[in-house]
Design an enzyme around this catalytic site. Sequence first.
Site, PDB file in Angstrom:
ATOM      1  N   ASP A 187     -26.455   2.758 -12.434  1.00  5.65           N
ATOM      2  CA  ASP A 187     -24.847   2.969 -12.668  1.00  5.65           C
ATOM      3  C   ASP A 187     -24.495   1.274 -12.680  1.00  5.65           C
ATOM      4  OD1 ASP A 187     -22.264   3.664 -12.892  1.00  5.65           O
ATOM      5  OD2 ASP A 187     -22.112   2.947 -10.710  1.00  5.65           O
ATOM      6  N   GLU A 281     -25.739   3.120 -18.808  1.00  8.88           N
ATOM      7  CA  GLU A 281     -24.353   3.272 -19.481  1.00  8.88           C
ATOM      8  C   GLU A 281     -24.243   2.250 -20.645  1.00  8.88           C
ATOM      9  OE1 GLU A 281     -20.194   3.775 -17.352  1.00  8.88           O
ATOM     10  OE2 GLU A 281     -21.983   3.198 -15.743  1.00  8.88           O
ATOM     11  N   ASP A 363     -21.516   5.485  -5.937  1.00  9.46           N
ATOM     12  CA  ASP A 363     -22.274   4.784  -7.125  1.00  9.46           C
ATOM     13  C   ASP A 363     -23.761   5.620  -7.303  1.00  9.46           C
ATOM     14  OD1 ASP A 363     -20.407   2.979  -7.273  1.00  9.46           O
ATOM     15  OD2 ASP A 363     -21.364   1.746  -5.687  1.00  9.46           O
TER      16      ASP A 363
END
Length: 384
Positions: A187, A281, A363
């Site tokens: 992340d 991501e 997170d």
Amino acid sequence: MGGLIVLKAFKYRLEPTTQQAELFAKTFGCVRKVYNLMLHDRIESYQKNQETGEKIKFPTPAQYKNEFPFLKEVDSLALANAQLHLNTAYRHFFQQPASGFPKWKSRKNPVQSYTTNNQKGTIAIQAGRYLKLPKMKPVRIKLHRQPEGVIKSATISRTVSGKYFVSLLCETDIPPKPQTGSVIGIDLGLAHFAVFSDGTKVPNPRVLAQTAATLAKAQRKLSRRTQQAKKDGHLLSESRNYQKQRILVAKLHEKVANQRNDFLNKLSTDLVNNHDVISVESLNVKGLVRNRRLARSLHDASWSSFLSKLTYKAAWYGKQVVQVDRWFPSSQLCSACGHPGGKKALHIREWSCPSCGVHHDRDVNASLNIRTEGLRLLQGTGVR
Ligand SMILES: [Zn+2]
């Protein structure tokens, strides 16, 4: 060895003598000259073509050598590469007009470079401390590690602060890294550089934050000096205070870039060594360019550079990077039971799932979801 043949760059500091530095400067100048001449002639023949329908002729460096005999004094491959660079710039422009029309090369730009090719040993390391280059005596090189494979080309560059570097592009046989069976999700964040699904939190490097702060301060000083010079009616090129500060800012930019590069190289190599699948991501690249805040833009630039390092290293070593859509609600789902908890305000760093009761670090939970989603996407492709 059964590995992959790739082009890998090895960068070294060069320590040219005064004479060699002059020859470098001359070569930079000739490369610039040829590039600009070709750009000029191309624009002209394009206009002619529009008016008269006459066919567009693409000039070659050889054609300029009679007109400008000094071009014969430098490495002719450097000039040939200038032509290739211009062709590439043109191709980019026609494929993506938004990238802009090829620009003139300016003598005033302190950053200069040229590329030359290895032809049967015209570029080589000698005695571990010299670099043989076409058209000049061997140049001192700081060989902190051996280049691997066959040298294909060398790009010589001078930085703003007047340092010289060479980047040797080598054809290297890369053996795959051993499989570890491990899958990790990452992340991206602002508080930490990254949070891994195994619970690791990678802080933003402190030394980088310090240099960035110094840089921001130096930039403010530079803009004050710009204002002052204007107020005094001085040309910036003649204002010593302004010039001194400009070089300082440029040096700090170099320092930030180097520190960031070291950090990102180490992190991406560690990840590729320890995991087979790395799920991340994807980035909104257009959004990145628009962001003006320095801290934020440095962070985002780091991320896109990190992703590109991760991607090419994974490809080199037989590992996989999966990019999860950036709209995937990684921070909304419970990673334990999949319960959609909905959006949470940014200040909520921990929460408990109302459905299964598991307590989450925001997170780490997000990176676990990214890991799961990455695996799901891979199964969809049937790769794993
Ligand atoms: Zn749950």
